[in-house]
Enzyme design. Structure first.
Site, PDB file in Angstrom:
ATOM      1  N   LYS A   1       5.790  28.510  51.205  1.00  0.00           N
ATOM      2  CA  LYS A   1       6.858  27.585  51.620  1.00  0.00           C
ATOM      3  C   LYS A   1       7.400  27.974  52.997  1.00  0.00           C
ATOM      4  CE  LYS A   1      11.185  28.428  50.115  1.00  0.00           C
ATOM      5  NZ  LYS A   1      12.255  28.533  51.124  1.00  0.00           N
ATOM      6  N   ASN A   2       7.698  29.252  53.177  1.00  0.00           N
ATOM      7  CA  ASN A   2       8.373  29.663  54.417  1.00  0.00           C
ATOM      8  C   ASN A   2       7.440  29.729  55.625  1.00  0.00           C
ATOM      9  OD1 ASN A   2      10.735  29.707  53.033  1.00  0.00           O
ATOM     10  ND2 ASN A   2      10.880  31.926  52.858  1.00  0.00           N
TER      11      ASN A   2
ATOM     12  N   ARG B   1      18.733  24.251  54.545  1.00  0.00           N
ATOM     13  CA  ARG B   1      19.154  24.872  55.802  1.00  0.00           C
ATOM     14  C   ARG B   1      18.023  24.968  56.813  1.00  0.00           C
ATOM     15  NH1 ARG B   1      23.335  27.804  55.985  1.00  0.00           N
ATOM     16  NH2 ARG B   1      22.327  29.015  57.610  1.00  0.00           N
TER      17      ARG B   1
ATOM     18  N   CYS C   1      25.915  29.059  52.409  1.00  0.00           N
ATOM     19  CA  CYS C   1      25.046  28.768  51.272  1.00  0.00           C
ATOM     20  C   CYS C   1      25.284  29.831  50.216  1.00  0.00           C
ATOM     21  CB  CYS C   1      23.592  28.660  51.715  1.00  0.00           C
ATOM     22  SG  CYS C   1      22.565  30.072  51.441  1.00  0.00           S
TER      23      CYS C   1
ATOM     24  N   ARG D   1      25.080  32.803  56.533  1.00  0.00           N
ATOM     25  CA  ARG D   1      23.873  32.388  57.238  1.00  0.00           C
ATOM     26  C   ARG D   1      24.159  31.555  58.490  1.00  0.00           C
ATOM     27  NH1 ARG D   1      19.508  30.521  52.928  1.00  0.00           N
ATOM     28  NH2 ARG D   1      18.090  31.211  54.554  1.00  0.00           N
ATOM     29  N   PRO D   2      24.820  32.148  59.478  1.00  0.00           N
ATOM     30  CA  PRO D   2      25.086  31.406  60.715  1.00  0.00           C
ATOM     31  C   PRO D   2      23.801  31.154  61.500  1.00  0.00           C
ATOM     32  CG  PRO D   2      25.702  33.712  60.972  1.00  0.00           C
ATOM     33  CD  PRO D   2      25.289  33.537  59.537  1.00  0.00           C
TER      34      PRO D   2
ATOM     35  N   ASP E   1      24.087  31.198  64.998  1.00  0.00           N
ATOM     36  CA  ASP E   1      24.555  31.515  66.351  1.00  0.00           C
ATOM     37  C   ASP E   1      23.441  32.078  67.242  1.00  0.00           C
ATOM     38  OD1 ASP E   1      24.791  33.652  64.406  1.00  0.00           O
ATOM     39  OD2 ASP E   1      25.634  34.885  66.009  1.00  0.00           O
ATOM     40  N   LEU E   2      22.529  32.856  66.657  1.00  0.00           N
ATOM     41  CA  LEU E   2      21.485  33.479  67.488  1.00  0.00           C
ATOM     42  C   LEU E   2      20.490  32.440  67.999  1.00  0.00           C
ATOM     43  CD1 LEU E   2      20.917  36.659  65.273  1.00  0.00           C
ATOM     44  CD2 LEU E   2      22.253  36.485  67.381  1.00  0.00           C
TER      45      LEU E   2
ATOM     46  N   ASP F   1      13.724  38.459  49.587  1.00  0.00           N
ATOM     47  CA  ASP F   1      13.294  37.384  48.683  1.00  0.00           C
ATOM     48  C   ASP F   1      12.641  37.909  47.403  1.00  0.00           C
ATOM     49  OD1 ASP F   1      14.286  35.531  50.423  1.00  0.00           O
ATOM     50  OD2 ASP F   1      12.355  34.984  51.301  1.00  0.00           O
TER      51      ASP F   1
ATOM     52  N   LEU G   1      20.288  42.162  53.723  1.00  0.00           N
ATOM     53  CA  LEU G   1      20.136  40.964  54.567  1.00  0.00           C
ATOM     54  C   LEU G   1      21.249  39.942  54.349  1.00  0.00           C
ATOM     55  CD1 LEU G   1      17.675  40.291  56.506  1.00  0.00           C
ATOM     56  CD2 LEU G   1      17.255  42.157  54.949  1.00  0.00           C
TER      57      LEU G   1
ATOM     58  N   ARG H   1      12.799  24.119  44.559  1.00  0.00           N
ATOM     59  CA  ARG H   1      12.766  24.121  46.029  1.00  0.00           C
ATOM     60  C   ARG H   1      11.619  24.977  46.553  1.00  0.00           C
ATOM     61  NH1 ARG H   1      17.957  25.806  48.826  1.00  0.00           N
ATOM     62  NH2 ARG H   1      16.431  25.562  50.459  1.00  0.00           N
TER      63      ARG H   1
HETATM   64  N1  EPU Z   1      21.668  35.637  61.077  1.00  0.00           N
HETATM   65  C1  EPU Z   1      22.733  35.584  61.941  1.00  0.00           C
HETATM   66  N2  EPU Z   1      22.693  34.644  62.943  1.00  0.00           N
HETATM   67  C2  EPU Z   1      21.655  33.784  63.105  1.00  0.00           C
HETATM   68  C3  EPU Z   1      20.577  33.859  62.207  1.00  0.00           C
HETATM   69  C4  EPU Z   1      20.605  34.798  61.198  1.00  0.00           C
HETATM   70  O1  EPU Z   1      23.677  36.337  61.829  1.00  0.00           O
HETATM   71  O2  EPU Z   1      21.691  32.963  64.026  1.00  0.00           O
HETATM   72  C5  EPU Z   1      21.680  36.631  59.982  1.00  0.00           C
HETATM   73  C6  EPU Z   1      21.701  35.993  58.598  1.00  0.00           C
HETATM   74  O3  EPU Z   1      22.991  35.638  58.188  1.00  0.00           O
HETATM   75  C7  EPU Z   1      21.086  37.095  57.756  1.00  0.00           C
HETATM   76  C8  EPU Z   1      20.062  37.712  58.689  1.00  0.00           C
HETATM   77  O4  EPU Z   1      20.466  37.349  60.009  1.00  0.00           O
HETATM   78  O5  EPU Z   1      22.050  38.050  57.444  1.00  0.00           O
HETATM   79  C9  EPU Z   1      18.640  37.268  58.483  1.00  0.00           C
HETATM   80  O6  EPU Z   1      18.597  35.857  58.413  1.00  0.00           O
HETATM   81  P1  EPU Z   1      17.339  35.011  58.857  1.00  0.00           P
HETATM   82  O7  EPU Z   1      17.741  34.117  59.966  1.00  0.00           O
HETATM   83  O8  EPU Z   1      16.167  35.909  59.068  1.00  0.00           O
HETATM   84  O9  EPU Z   1      17.080  34.131  57.574  1.00  0.00           O
HETATM   85  P2  EPU Z   1      16.493  32.675  57.584  1.00  0.00           P
HETATM   86  O10 EPU Z   1      15.540  32.551  58.701  1.00  0.00           O
HETATM   87  O11 EPU Z   1      17.600  31.691  57.457  1.00  0.00           O
HETATM   88  C10 EPU Z   1      14.370  33.133  56.150  1.00  0.00           C
HETATM   89  C11 EPU Z   1      13.804  32.615  54.875  1.00  0.00           C
HETATM   90  C12 EPU Z   1      14.637  33.134  53.719  1.00  0.00           C
HETATM   91  C13 EPU Z   1      14.614  34.657  53.735  1.00  0.00           C
HETATM   92  C14 EPU Z   1      15.112  35.162  55.094  1.00  0.00           C
HETATM   93  C15 EPU Z   1      15.018  36.661  55.250  1.00  0.00           C
HETATM   94  C16 EPU Z   1      12.845  30.510  55.532  1.00  0.00           C
HETATM   95  C17 EPU Z   1      12.892  29.039  55.499  1.00  0.00           C
HETATM   96  N3  EPU Z   1      13.821  31.161  54.904  1.00  0.00           N
HETATM   97  O12 EPU Z   1      15.699  32.646  56.226  1.00  0.00           O
HETATM   98  O13 EPU Z   1      14.015  32.676  52.536  1.00  0.00           O
HETATM   99  O14 EPU Z   1      15.424  35.165  52.727  1.00  0.00           O
HETATM  100  O15 EPU Z   1      14.339  34.562  56.147  1.00  0.00           O
HETATM  101  O16 EPU Z   1      13.712  37.083  55.081  1.00  0.00           O
HETATM  102  O17 EPU Z   1      11.919  31.091  56.087  1.00  0.00           O
HETATM  103  C18 EPU Z   1      13.900  31.928  50.303  1.00  0.00           C
HETATM  104  O18 EPU Z   1      12.749  31.545  50.523  1.00  0.00           O
HETATM  105  O19 EPU Z   1      14.400  32.010  49.152  1.00  0.00           O
HETATM  106  C19 EPU Z   1      14.747  32.317  51.425  1.00  0.00           C
HETATM  107  C20 EPU Z   1      16.070  32.358  51.350  1.00  0.00           C
END
Ligand code: EPU
Length: 420
Positions: free
Chosen positions: A22-23, A92, A116, A121-122, A124-125, A307, A329, A399
């Protein structure tokens, strides 16, 4: 609403075919926005999140034809550039269209995802990096409004924190930018690697693939030709079924799997007593009768994945001793704990650390899924609980797990999908 009813059986046995990730699929579908041609993607999982993203692209004007495990996406007819709240609130990962739409059209609006179940899960980056590339970002009425009338420009970006979808978004934005973008502290997850490999094979040269420093040489606005490709196997789905074998102490063979992507998960299962036979595309778990306790810290790839935290927590309830699991995380990813406690598990939580005193006999009851991976942890617990476990709110599970109950039934589990 559907729920899953699980009754304990004496043994499981057989093969489970792992679906596409999925991811990995989500960014790869978003990537089609950068294409000059109709893109054929194979080995997609049948999960709700994929349908959601395809619906989002269709709403924007793309043509998506999804049959069996294949989709053909034609974004030449995509004219709308606004991802609205009704879709983004259900997933998201819709934020993944921001980078490619902005890069192609010079403007894009995406509803802010909001919080969520597992944390804030901001994004901002993602936004800061796009600003560095020359985008103007405005947040208004819950929407991210991004413009780059003169196109995005390559630059040096350093993520303060590793972000998976953030990396994918910036890689896609940089693919059509002018000049080169060097992204440091980039995510190294296999799903990000596949995105980079496909872009690289499609004429967007990317240096450092698989490392924390990626240099993306943009095409200066020129759309790219993307050849047919197949999505990598879902390492989290695979890890979940390995936990099913370990918790029920039954030998299971997973096919269509990539053992290389499961290093940290296999290492922890080994510490807990299981052994494995692996080929290039299969893993057989030989579980031990006695499950040993474990210490786990979730971190970015290649370390142990967040995950898989919930599933290992369920497994640790059956270990012969005390396990410690630390979630690094997401700040709120222990919602499954209270449900497992209701099944009789002995778990205490202190901030982001769970202490699990194993060896309790779980008993089946009604439990509530709270997020995708929490749902699968409850299913795992149900496999070894006495009596009947009814897992409610499985729309979370749908999902991200392709035909979970069918795959488990095929190896002898008593799992039924029923209506409330
Ligand atoms: N973060 C920030 N700012 C940002 C982006 C992220 O502070 O702009 C923080 C997040 O709040 C978190 C950390 O950085 O604490 C890592 O977040 P990341 O952005 O890596 O997560 P994501 O990209 O939203 C993906 C997977 C998630 C998985 C995470 C971590 C997808 C669609 N989702 O989420 O998968 O848990 O990486 O590996 O690829 C799932 O499949 O159940 C799932 C939640």
């Amino acid at each position: 609403m559907d729920y899953l009813q699980i009754k304990r059986v004496n043994s499981l046995n057989g093969n489970i075919k792992i679906s596409g990730a999925k991811n990995a699929s989500l960014p790869l579908i978003a990537m089609t926005i950068l294409a000059n041609n109709s893109v054929h993607i194979k080995n997609l999982p049948h999960v709700a999140d994929i349908n959601t993203l395809l619906k989002l692209l269709s709403n924007l004007g793309a043509q998506c034809d999804f049959h069996d495990d294949r989709v053909v996406v034609d974004t030449s007819t995509l004219t709308q550039t606004k991802a609205t709240y009704d879709i983004v609130k259900t997933m998201r990962a819709s934020i993944l269209v921001l980078g490619p739409i902005l890069a192609r059209f010079g403007h894009c609006e995406v509803s802010l995802p909001g919080g969520c179940a597992i944390g804030q899960r901001p994004v901002d980056l993602h936004l800061k990096a796009l600003e560095q590339m020359g985008a103007k970002i405005n947040i208004e009425a819950g929407y991210i409004q991004a413009t780059a009338p003169d196109g995005l420009k390559g630059c040096d970006i350093n993520f303060d924190k590793i972000t998976v979808t953030g990396t994918a978004n910036i890689v896609m934005a940089a693919a059509l930018a002018s000049g080169s973008t060097t992204l440091s502290n980039a995510a190294r997850e296999p799903e990000v690697v596949q995105l980079c490999e496909i872009l690289n094979a499609s004429g967007v040269k990317i240096d450092g693939i698989g490392t924390a420093v990626l240099t993306i040489h943009g095409t200066n606005g020129k759309l790219i030709d993307i050849e047919e490709f197949s999505v990598i196997p879902d390492r989290i789905e695979a890890g979940t079924y390995l936990c099913a074998g370990a918790i029920s102490r039954c030998e299971l063979t997973l096919t269509n799997v990539e053992p290389k992507h499961l290093g940290a998960v296999l290492a922890k299962l080994e510490e807990m007593g299981s052994t494995f036979t692996t080929t290039k595309e299969s893993i057989t778990i030989h579980p031990s009768e006695v499950i040993k306790p474990v210490k786990i810290v979730t971190q970015e790839y290649p370390a142990f994945p967040t995950d898989m935290q919930a599933q290992f927590l369920a497994l640790a309830t059956q270990a012969n001793g005390t396990s410690i699991i630390e979630e690094r995380l997401f700040e709120n990813r222990f919602m499954h704990v209270s449900e497992l406690q209701r099944m009789g598990a002995d778990i205490s939580l202190n901030g982001n650390v769970a202490t699990i005193n194993g060896g309790t006999q779980l008993s089946g009851t009604d439990v509530m899924a709270t997020d995708l991976r929490a749902s699968s942890a409850l299913v795992l617990a149900g496999l070894v609980a006495n009596g009947t476990t009814d897992v409610h709110r499985i729309y979370h599970l749908d999902r991200g797990y392709d035909a979970l109950e069918k795959k488990l039934e095929a190896v002898g589990a008593n799992v039924k999908r029923l209506k409330e």
